[in-house]
Enzyme design. Structure first.
Site, PDB file in Angstrom:
ATOM      1  N   CYS A   2      -9.645 -18.596   0.890  1.00 51.93           N
ATOM      2  CA  CYS A   2     -10.337 -18.397  -0.668  1.00 51.93           C
ATOM      3  C   CYS A   2     -11.803 -17.875  -0.494  1.00 51.93           C
ATOM      4  CB  CYS A   2     -10.464 -19.753  -1.365  1.00 51.93           C
ATOM      5  SG  CYS A   2      -8.715 -20.497  -1.634  1.00 51.93           S
ATOM      6  N   ARG A  27     -11.425 -10.557   1.641  1.00 56.30           N
ATOM      7  CA  ARG A  27     -10.841 -11.772   2.249  1.00 56.30           C
ATOM      8  C   ARG A  27      -9.441 -11.936   1.758  1.00 56.30           C
ATOM      9  NH1 ARG A  27     -14.660 -15.792   4.000  1.00 56.30           N
ATOM     10  NH2 ARG A  27     -13.361 -17.424   3.446  1.00 56.30           N
ATOM     11  N   TRP A  74      -7.030 -17.823  -2.705  1.00 63.22           N
ATOM     12  CA  TRP A  74      -5.718 -17.229  -1.894  1.00 63.22           C
ATOM     13  C   TRP A  74      -4.627 -18.501  -1.844  1.00 63.22           C
ATOM     14  CZ3 TRP A  74      -4.123 -12.994   0.828  1.00 63.22           C
ATOM     15  CH2 TRP A  74      -3.142 -13.050   1.657  1.00 63.22           C
ATOM     16  N   ASN A 100     -12.479 -24.021  -1.087  1.00 57.82           N
ATOM     17  CA  ASN A 100     -11.995 -23.076  -0.182  1.00 57.82           C
ATOM     18  C   ASN A 100     -11.365 -24.265   0.942  1.00 57.82           C
ATOM     19  OD1 ASN A 100     -10.903 -21.320   1.549  1.00 57.82           O
ATOM     20  ND2 ASN A 100     -12.845 -20.826   2.438  1.00 57.82           N
ATOM     21  N   GLY A 101     -10.081 -24.256   1.167  1.00 62.97           N
ATOM     22  CA  GLY A 101      -9.652 -25.176   2.306  1.00 62.97           C
ATOM     23  C   GLY A 101      -8.096 -25.747   1.900  1.00 62.97           C
ATOM     24  N   GLU A 485       6.403  -7.059  21.621  1.00 63.83           N
ATOM     25  CA  GLU A 485       5.111  -6.908  20.808  1.00 63.83           C
ATOM     26  C   GLU A 485       3.761  -6.271  21.260  1.00 63.83           C
ATOM     27  OE1 GLU A 485       4.552  -7.448  17.728  1.00 63.83           O
ATOM     28  OE2 GLU A 485       2.346  -7.908  17.557  1.00 63.83           O
ATOM     29  N   LYS A 489       2.025  -3.207  19.564  1.00 61.49           N
ATOM     30  CA  LYS A 489       0.638  -3.108  19.349  1.00 61.49           C
ATOM     31  C   LYS A 489      -0.187  -1.812  19.868  1.00 61.49           C
ATOM     32  CE  LYS A 489       0.125  -5.520  16.731  1.00 61.49           C
ATOM     33  NZ  LYS A 489       1.434  -5.858  16.413  1.00 61.49           N
ATOM     34  N   GLU A 492       1.259   1.268  18.152  1.00 59.21           N
ATOM     35  CA  GLU A 492       0.776   1.555  16.788  1.00 59.21           C
ATOM     36  C   GLU A 492      -0.759   1.887  16.496  1.00 59.21           C
ATOM     37  OE1 GLU A 492       1.527  -1.492  13.910  1.00 59.21           O
ATOM     38  OE2 GLU A 492       1.301  -2.856  15.344  1.00 59.21           O
ATOM     39  N   HIS A 508      18.453  -0.748  35.014  1.00 58.56           N
ATOM     40  CA  HIS A 508      19.262  -0.035  34.714  1.00 58.56           C
ATOM     41  C   HIS A 508      19.023   1.106  33.861  1.00 58.56           C
ATOM     42  CE1 HIS A 508      22.108  -3.372  35.414  1.00 58.56           C
ATOM     43  NE2 HIS A 508      20.856  -4.268  35.069  1.00 58.56           N
ATOM     44  N   LYS A 607      -0.005  -1.677   5.405  1.00 55.89           N
ATOM     45  CA  LYS A 607       0.034  -3.067   5.886  1.00 55.89           C
ATOM     46  C   LYS A 607       1.275  -3.704   5.307  1.00 55.89           C
ATOM     47  CE  LYS A 607      -1.373  -6.528   7.627  1.00 55.89           C
ATOM     48  NZ  LYS A 607      -1.331  -7.070   8.985  1.00 55.89           N
TER      49      LYS A 607
HETATM   50  C1  AGP Z   1       2.961  -4.934  12.918  1.00 49.84           C
HETATM   51  O1  AGP Z   1       1.751  -4.663  13.637  1.00 49.84           O
HETATM   52  C2  AGP Z   1       3.249  -3.881  11.819  1.00 49.84           C
HETATM   53  N1  AGP Z   1       2.007  -3.669  11.043  1.00 49.84           N
HETATM   54  C3  AGP Z   1       4.502  -3.898  11.403  1.00 49.84           C
HETATM   55  O2  AGP Z   1       5.582  -3.744  12.371  1.00 49.84           O
HETATM   56  C4  AGP Z   1       4.913  -5.068  10.342  1.00 49.84           C
HETATM   57  O3  AGP Z   1       5.002  -6.465  11.330  1.00 49.84           O
HETATM   58  C5  AGP Z   1       6.344  -5.083   9.772  1.00 49.84           C
HETATM   59  O4  AGP Z   1       6.031  -3.756   8.757  1.00 49.84           O
HETATM   60  C6  AGP Z   1       6.580  -6.227   9.037  1.00 49.84           C
HETATM   61  O5  AGP Z   1       5.843  -6.528   7.912  1.00 49.84           O
HETATM   62  P1  AGP Z   1       5.971  -7.918   7.123  1.00 49.84           P
HETATM   63  O6  AGP Z   1       5.699  -8.979   8.231  1.00 49.84           O
HETATM   64  O7  AGP Z   1       5.013  -7.855   6.133  1.00 49.84           O
HETATM   65  O8  AGP Z   1       7.343  -8.231   6.556  1.00 49.84           O
END
Ligand code: AGP
Length: 612
Positions: A2, A27, A74, A100-101, A485, A489, A492, A508, A607
């Site tokens: 928040c 935020r 939030w 906020n909290g 992961e 990172k 992307e 393999h 996002k």
């Molecule tokens: C992760 O860095 C990416 N932005 C992407 O893989 C993301 O995790 C995926 O689109 C799933 O999104 P969500 O967790 O909002 O469902």
């Protein structure tokens, strides 16, 4: 998280508070509200939605007054709605609060207050606090500052609060513990905010209120006390930061800020959910299914991207501790297969945004076939939590960077808590073991903080491999999802092709790729597969590959063969994904910055992928 803004001075409060809330929009939030005090009394305007919705709603209302406070919410307790928006008022409508909290013990306090005749308008934890303050003031017949001070001794959790009082319209009361609060010091005016962004255009002179401090603010005076009533002499600092830097908390990018927020976000994720001394985990969001969890056949985890990687970590943990079979499915594949699902299945849907189309479709299909749906989400009231029968919020706070970092570690934390909770229900873990695990889990934020100290070394490694065209990430056990992961990172945000593999899989096929141009990142921490990983490292070195190893601090074995080592603190194997992921986040971040990429908004990415 928040956002809070307060003003008391000689100017009109409305424009300052409204603009301040807009400054805090970065935020993330789902509703907003403003309270003003003027000769006509107290006026409160609050709406679900963006600040612009609130602004339009209040257009025709009385917005005069030189004292005011505002809030962007939030949601953590209670879905986004007008009535759950802040400010909240006391029973007698004289007091109002923004917060906020998280007040962890709000449910117990609310029960006691209802028994004393208090009537609540909202489902929030915040409203309980202002009713508690009112009740204490009424019983003890004391002034508001003292009533607030006594009330804060009774709450557990985190807060940054501002309170207004119709009976004393010339003052604001502020207090904080665990949530940030800045007081801007002007001439004949004071500003209050969650960070300096709403303040910086009016004054550079700020006071960072400390935890367990409470402040009484009038136009020309500021009194700061500790909760133990000792008067403090606040330190006034001069801010040099530019506004744009402030929104990123002084970091160059939101992604870096969010990487560094992880000690706090993981602490927030565990807040009120682990009791190490008793060896207990409490997950209120799935409590009603506690009995069911004792007899389920299987858990199916559905997710996409980084959330799918968190699911893979969850698979290791749930099978290891709760002994329940787990399958992890890409949501986009699961929804179009014709999977066999029964009422004895629990589907866990993991999503930071709570709006991912493939994950939502997978949930709908599983629900139609009788499964129980648990959601793990970072956005209260989003579509996926609303589609789920139950769930657990990650409380990581808004994640602005497109590349998920703190949301991932928060998801893994929730899955860790779920694994322990289910083990607790099934009796597959002893209390002494639970005490040992939860005691260590409680210290993980501190260990992550320590792991962040390797940032400079990681930057040096990034410099060495930033021009690579390919990269391999290898790990075993729960190090394998960490490798996946790390690869995601890197690709992307730096656009370098990267792949994650189980380390044993190298022979393999992928080993054909190894040459002196190929950096290979190993998760080589000291755990049950350590010796095996060492032999994989030797295979790569024998083919002139460049080895970067994430190692347990003090490791000497891997250091003899790897080209670069990045140390992380030692920890129980169950928690290594939380620690080992951080250096990979930083590695990809620094490489992307060195390559001039747009770290927070990488090309082609969104996002939240709300389309198929
Ligand atoms: C992760 O860095 C990416 N932005 C992407 O893989 C993301 O995790 C995926 O689109 C799933 O999104 P969500 O967790 O909002 O469902």
């Amino acid at each position: 998280m928040c956002g809070i803004v307060g003003y008391i001075g000689y100017r009109e409060a409305w424009p300052i508070v409204l603009k301040g809330l807009k400054r805090l929009e970065y935020r993330g939030y789902d509703s907003a509200g403003i309270a003003l005090m003027n000769e006509g009394g107290q006026h409160i305007y609050k709406k679900a939605g963006k600040v612009a919705v609130l602004e339009e709603f209040a257009e025709s209302q009385d917005r005069s007054g030189s004292i005011g406070m505002g809030h962007t919410r939030w949601a953590t307790h209670g879905v986004p709605s007008d009535r759950n928006s802040h400010p909240h008022t006391s029973n007698n409508q004289k007091l109002s609060i923004i917060h906020n909290g998280i007040i962890e013990n709000y449910a117990t306090l609310k029960e006691e207050l209802v028994a004393r005749g208090h009537v609540f308008d909202s489902d929030t934890d915040t409203e309980v606090l202002i009713h508690l303050i009112e009740e204490i003031q009424k019983i003890e017949q004391i002034d508001l500052l003292e009533a607030v001070r006594l009330a804060l001794h009774e709450v557990s959790g985190a807060y940054a609060i501002v309170i207004m009082d119709k009976e004393n319209p010339d003052r604001l009361i502020a207090a904080r513990k665990g949530s940030p609060m800045v007081i801007g010091v002007g001439k004949g005016e004071y500003f209050i905010a969650s960070d300096a962004t709403p303040i910086i255009e009016y004054t550079n002179n700020v006071i960072y209120l400390k935890d367990n401090e409470i402040a009484l603010i009038t136009k020309n005076d500021l009194l700061v006390k500790q909760l133990d009533n000792v008067v403090q002499t606040p330190l006034i600092q001069e801010l040099e930061l530019k506004l744009e830097m402030l929104e990123k908390g002084g970091f160059d990018h939101f992604m870096l800020k969010e990487i560094y927020e992880q000690p706090r976000s993981i602490k927030d994720c565990m807040r009120g959910r682990i009791y190490p001394e008793e060896g207990k985990v409490q997950l209120g969001g799935i409590k009603e299914f506690a009995e069911k969890l004792k007899n389920i056949d299987r858990i199916i985890i559905v997710a996409c991207g980084t959330s799918w990687h968190a699911g893979l970590v969850g698979e290791y943990l749930i099978e290891e501790y709760a002994r329940i079979p787990v399958e992890v499915e890409y949501a986009s594949e699961f929804r179009y297969r014709n999977p066999i699902i029964t009422e004895k299945d629990v589907v866990i849907a993991i999503s930071q945004s709570g709006e991912t189309a493939d994950t939502m479709a997978a949930i709908e299909m599983a629900k139609e076939r009788g499964a129980t749906i648990f959601g793990i989400c970072n956005v209260a009231g989003a579509s996926i939590p609303r589609l789920s029968h139950a769930g657990v919020y990650t409380h990581a706070g808004p994640e602005i960077g497109v590349a998920s970092t703190k949301a991932f570690t928060a998801q893994v934390t929730v899955l860790t808590l779920m694994a322990f909770y289910m083990a607790q229900q099934k009796g597959t873990i002893t209390t002494s073991k639970m005490i040992e695990l939860l005691t260590e889990l409680d210290n993980i934020p501190e260990k992550i903080q320590k792991g962040l100290e390797s940032n400079d070394i990681i930057k040096q490694v990034a410099e060495k491999i930033k021009d690579s065209t390919n990269c391999l990430f290898l790990g075993r056990g729960s190090g394998f999802p960490v490798a996946l992961e790390g690869a995601l990172k890197l690709k992307e945000i730096s656009y370098i092709h990267a792949e994650g593999y189980p380390a044993a899989e190298m022979k393999h096929g992928p080993i054909a790729l190894i040459d002196e141009e190929m950096p290979v990142v190993f998760i080589a921490t000291q755990n049950s597969s350590y010796e095996k990983v060492i032999s994989n490292i030797q295979e790569v070195k024998a083919r002139k590959g460049k080895v970067i190893a994430i190692v347990t601090e003090g490791d000497t074995e891997v250091k003899k063969m790897a080209d670069y080592c990045i140390e992380i603190p030692d920890a129980n194997e169950a928690f290594l994904p939380l620690l080992a992921t951080i250096p990979l986040q930083l590695l990809s971040y620094h490489i992307a910055v060195m390559r001039g990429c747009n770290v927070d908004q990488p090309r082609n990415l969104a996002k939240s992928v709300t389309v198929e």
